[in-house]
Design a protein around this motif. Sequence first.
Motif, PDB file in Angstrom:
ATOM      1  N   PRO A 408       1.092  -1.273   0.054  1.00 56.45           N
ATOM      2  CA  PRO A 408       0.131  -0.116   0.126  1.00 56.45           C
ATOM      3  C   PRO A 408       1.025   1.294  -0.081  1.00 56.45           C
ATOM      4  N   HIS A 409       2.055   1.249  -0.175  1.00 55.30           N
ATOM      5  CA  HIS A 409       2.984   2.533  -0.082  1.00 55.30           C
ATOM      6  C   HIS A 409       3.605   2.920  -1.385  1.00 55.30           C
ATOM      7  N   ALA A 410       3.886   4.055  -1.408  1.00 61.18           N
ATOM      8  CA  ALA A 410       4.764   4.638  -2.510  1.00 61.18           C
ATOM      9  C   ALA A 410       6.015   4.387  -2.461  1.00 61.18           C
ATOM     10  N   THR A 411       6.942   4.501  -3.540  1.00 62.24           N
ATOM     11  CA  THR A 411       8.373   3.971  -3.615  1.00 62.24           C
ATOM     12  C   THR A 411       8.656   5.107  -4.310  1.00 62.24           C
ATOM     13  N   VAL A 412      10.221   5.372  -3.990  1.00 64.19           N
ATOM     14  CA  VAL A 412      11.098   6.370  -4.770  1.00 64.19           C
ATOM     15  C   VAL A 412      12.088   5.632  -5.251  1.00 64.19           C
ATOM     16  N   LEU A 413      12.571   5.710  -6.584  1.00 65.63           N
ATOM     17  CA  LEU A 413      13.513   5.005  -7.182  1.00 65.63           C
ATOM     18  C   LEU A 413      14.585   6.232  -7.397  1.00 65.63           C
ATOM     19  N   ALA A 414      15.770   6.051  -6.920  1.00 61.77           N
ATOM     20  CA  ALA A 414      16.963   6.934  -6.969  1.00 61.77           C
ATOM     21  C   ALA A 414      17.785   6.576  -7.947  1.00 61.77           C
ATOM     22  N   PHE A 415      18.025   7.021  -8.854  1.00 64.68           N
ATOM     23  CA  PHE A 415      19.158   6.576 -10.051  1.00 64.68           C
ATOM     24  C   PHE A 415      20.319   7.249 -10.113  1.00 64.68           C
ATOM     25  N   GLY A 416      21.377   6.449  -9.757  1.00 66.90           N
ATOM     26  CA  GLY A 416      22.566   6.938  -9.371  1.00 66.90           C
ATOM     27  C   GLY A 416      23.087   6.946  -8.034  1.00 66.90           C
ATOM     28  N   THR A 418      22.114   7.850  -3.749  1.00 66.44           N
ATOM     29  CA  THR A 418      21.831   9.200  -3.241  1.00 66.44           C
ATOM     30  C   THR A 418      21.959   8.898  -1.686  1.00 66.44           C
ATOM     31  N   ARG A 419      22.247   9.912  -0.796  1.00 69.25           N
ATOM     32  CA  ARG A 419      22.180   9.974   0.530  1.00 69.25           C
ATOM     33  C   ARG A 419      20.658  10.669   1.111  1.00 69.25           C
ATOM     34  N   GLU A 420      19.897  11.046   0.218  1.00 70.67           N
ATOM     35  CA  GLU A 420      18.500  11.580   0.630  1.00 70.67           C
ATOM     36  C   GLU A 420      17.760  10.382   1.141  1.00 70.67           C
ATOM     37  N   THR A 421      17.030  10.779   2.192  1.00 64.76           N
ATOM     38  CA  THR A 421      16.161   9.806   2.972  1.00 64.76           C
ATOM     39  C   THR A 421      14.453  10.375   2.539  1.00 64.76           C
ATOM     40  N   PHE A 422      13.731   9.441   2.423  1.00 66.02           N
ATOM     41  CA  PHE A 422      12.202   9.784   2.309  1.00 66.02           C
ATOM     42  C   PHE A 422      11.324   9.012   3.152  1.00 66.02           C
ATOM     43  N   ALA A 423      10.259   9.262   3.055  1.00 64.56           N
ATOM     44  CA  ALA A 423       9.316   8.774   4.081  1.00 64.56           C
ATOM     45  C   ALA A 423       8.717   7.602   3.688  1.00 64.56           C
ATOM     46  N   VAL A 424       9.083   7.116   2.505  1.00 69.97           N
ATOM     47  CA  VAL A 424       8.720   5.904   1.930  1.00 69.97           C
ATOM     48  C   VAL A 424       9.898   4.804   1.403  1.00 69.97           C
ATOM     49  N   THR A 426      12.669   3.314  -0.527  1.00 69.22           N
ATOM     50  CA  THR A 426      13.647   3.976  -1.678  1.00 69.22           C
ATOM     51  C   THR A 426      14.572   2.843  -1.932  1.00 69.22           C
ATOM     52  N   VAL A 427      14.476   2.864  -3.405  1.00 67.44           N
ATOM     53  CA  VAL A 427      15.206   1.723  -4.120  1.00 67.44           C
ATOM     54  C   VAL A 427      16.697   2.519  -5.057  1.00 67.44           C
ATOM     55  N   SER A 428      17.684   2.211  -4.799  1.00 71.43           N
ATOM     56  CA  SER A 428      18.886   2.909  -5.603  1.00 71.43           C
ATOM     57  C   SER A 428      18.967   1.858  -6.702  1.00 71.43           C
ATOM     58  N   LEU A 429      19.398   2.474  -7.758  1.00 70.38           N
ATOM     59  CA  LEU A 429      19.415   1.753  -9.193  1.00 70.38           C
ATOM     60  C   LEU A 429      20.157   2.583 -10.112  1.00 70.38           C
ATOM     61  N   ALA A 430      20.731   2.014 -11.115  1.00 69.35           N
ATOM     62  CA  ALA A 430      21.216   2.381 -12.134  1.00 69.35           C
ATOM     63  C   ALA A 430      20.012   2.676 -13.411  1.00 69.35           C
ATOM     64  N   PRO A 431      20.133   3.630 -14.176  1.00 72.70           N
ATOM     65  CA  PRO A 431      19.119   3.955 -15.289  1.00 72.70           C
ATOM     66  C   PRO A 431      18.959   2.518 -15.898  1.00 72.70           C
ATOM     67  N   CYS A 432      17.993   2.065 -16.226  1.00 74.03           N
ATOM     68  CA  CYS A 432      17.539   0.556 -16.788  1.00 74.03           C
ATOM     69  C   CYS A 432      16.340   0.716 -17.779  1.00 74.03           C
ATOM     70  N   GLU A 433      16.079  -0.376 -18.341  1.00 66.40           N
ATOM     71  CA  GLU A 433      14.941  -0.408 -19.512  1.00 66.40           C
ATOM     72  C   GLU A 433      13.763   0.093 -18.852  1.00 66.40           C
ATOM     73  N   TYR A 435      13.127   3.298 -18.364  1.00 68.46           N
ATOM     74  CA  TYR A 435      13.488   4.470 -17.436  1.00 68.46           C
ATOM     75  C   TYR A 435      14.295   5.254 -17.993  1.00 68.46           C
ATOM     76  N   ASP A 436      14.173   6.042 -19.065  1.00 68.28           N
ATOM     77  CA  ASP A 436      15.179   6.973 -19.505  1.00 68.28           C
ATOM     78  C   ASP A 436      15.379   8.153 -18.981  1.00 68.28           C
ATOM     79  N   VAL A 437      16.067   8.116 -17.821  1.00 69.90           N
ATOM     80  CA  VAL A 437      16.086   9.236 -16.839  1.00 69.90           C
ATOM     81  C   VAL A 437      17.730   9.280 -16.725  1.00 69.90           C
ATOM     82  N   THR A 438      18.145  10.292 -16.312  1.00 66.32           N
ATOM     83  CA  THR A 438      19.905  10.665 -15.923  1.00 66.32           C
ATOM     84  C   THR A 438      20.078  10.366 -14.559  1.00 66.32           C
ATOM     85  N   GLU A 439      21.078  10.119 -14.337  1.00 66.79           N
ATOM     86  CA  GLU A 439      21.688   9.658 -12.962  1.00 66.79           C
ATOM     87  C   GLU A 439      21.413  11.274 -12.130  1.00 66.79           C
ATOM     88  N   GLY A 440      21.229  10.664 -10.848  1.00 65.48           N
ATOM     89  CA  GLY A 440      20.835  12.001  -9.971  1.00 65.48           C
ATOM     90  C   GLY A 440      19.454  12.575 -10.168  1.00 65.48           C
TER      91      GLY A 440
END
Length: 469
Positions: A408-416, A418-424, A426-433, A435-440
């Motif tokens: 029932p939760h939201a999820t943050v995908l952090a590409f590249g 991060t040291r940031e923290t969120f209330a939901v 968080t998955v850290s990963l490299a840009p992948c199929e 998700y055409d987004v840049t690191e950071g």
Amino acid sequence: MTVLIVGAGPTGLTLACELARRGVACRVVDKAPELFIGSRGKGLQPRTLEVFEDLGVLDAVHAGGEPFPKFRLYQGKEVVWERAVHEMLGTPEPTASPTVPYPSPWLIPQWRTDEILRDRFVELGGQLELGTEVLGFEQDADGVLAHTNRGEIRASYLVGTDGGRSTVRKALGVGFAGETFQTERTLVGDVRADGLDGRFCHILTDAGDITKRFSLWNLPGSEHYQFVASMATEKVPELSLDGVRSLLDERTGRTDVHLHDLRWISLYQVNVRMADRFRVGRVLLAGDAAHVHSAASGQGLNTSVQDAYNLGWKLASVLGGADESLLDSYEAERMPVAAHVLGLSTLLHQRNFRSGPAPSIHQLDITYRGGPLAVDDRADPGELRAGDRAPDGLLPDGTRLFDAFRGPHATVLAFGGTRETFAVPTVSLAPCEGYDVTEGTFVLVRPDGYIGAISSSAEVIRRHPAATC
């Protein structure tokens, strides 16, 4: 704080499961003495399969159904052709990929889908109240008081999921604009049929004219077939087993197919209508109560399930303290979708199995781009935008993104990284199929699997209404 859900079909039961797994008390009432017994909405589209995976019922859906069979056209007893769904639509054959795990529709009778959702609701601590009819209601600043044949029910919100003839919608005085196809009717029901070989959508005709057909669909795990036949209003047969047999004889001339054990029958008049509003104060409409259309393309049940999936996390958030204006996004996001589905189903209904431009029916491309919850502040947005469905993907440890999203939760995908923290989560990963987004870049995936925000600013992500869900 309770939510009253009026109508125990796929829409109401999906919403009930959504709320129950979030710990929101809800009551589901239906005037019928039992769950619907027919196969009516028998096709689940790929996006609905993803929703059901998140709700924890996909294994049961897979066990209770089967892949969609091919269509088989007959001229008398002779087989003219066999075609898969994608061939009927004139589209490439769908294949599974890391981003789309369930690319094809799934055949399962509606009564079984209802039972699966009911069982999940009960497993989550809920209980249906059948034989309970809502006669009227009034609302105030604090809630809704519903009057039923079994007494009064006080709730924080009321959701009408009670079908095209919705008592809730009528009591609200909400308009239901559109049109009714006055010159035609569709007969549908469940019956046993002896004399057919193989598992198909058997399209029976006398002379090969597909517009004058009598269709019999094999139903998984059942000895019954769903029959479907459309006709002019003045040529509707008697709604009985004898009437269905006469129609089969008239359409096909076949005496080797024997119909018996009629389980359910209904005469369907095609309406293409949508409610003027999906929310009036503390009362909301979803599913057929908000929009009805032709059964062509198999969009009805699926669109209704997604209504509930969109609304569930928002209701839970508001009851948990979020600003009530979040509920306005339900209408803003779902009304354009309903309008699109009305147009799509009408197009395919009028095409009547004739060839034409290939439409998309899988519902994977439904988007809320430009909606009130879609935040994307990139100077150069890629193909994936805020408001789109969040694609699945394979993670280095062998798990899937959908595994991370599930719940029932939201999820943050952090590409590249991060040291940031969120209330939901968080998955850290490299840009992948997919998700055409840049690191950071951060991508916030809402609880309903749609992208709420894409930004390089952690603060933009934190300010999103879904960021604390």
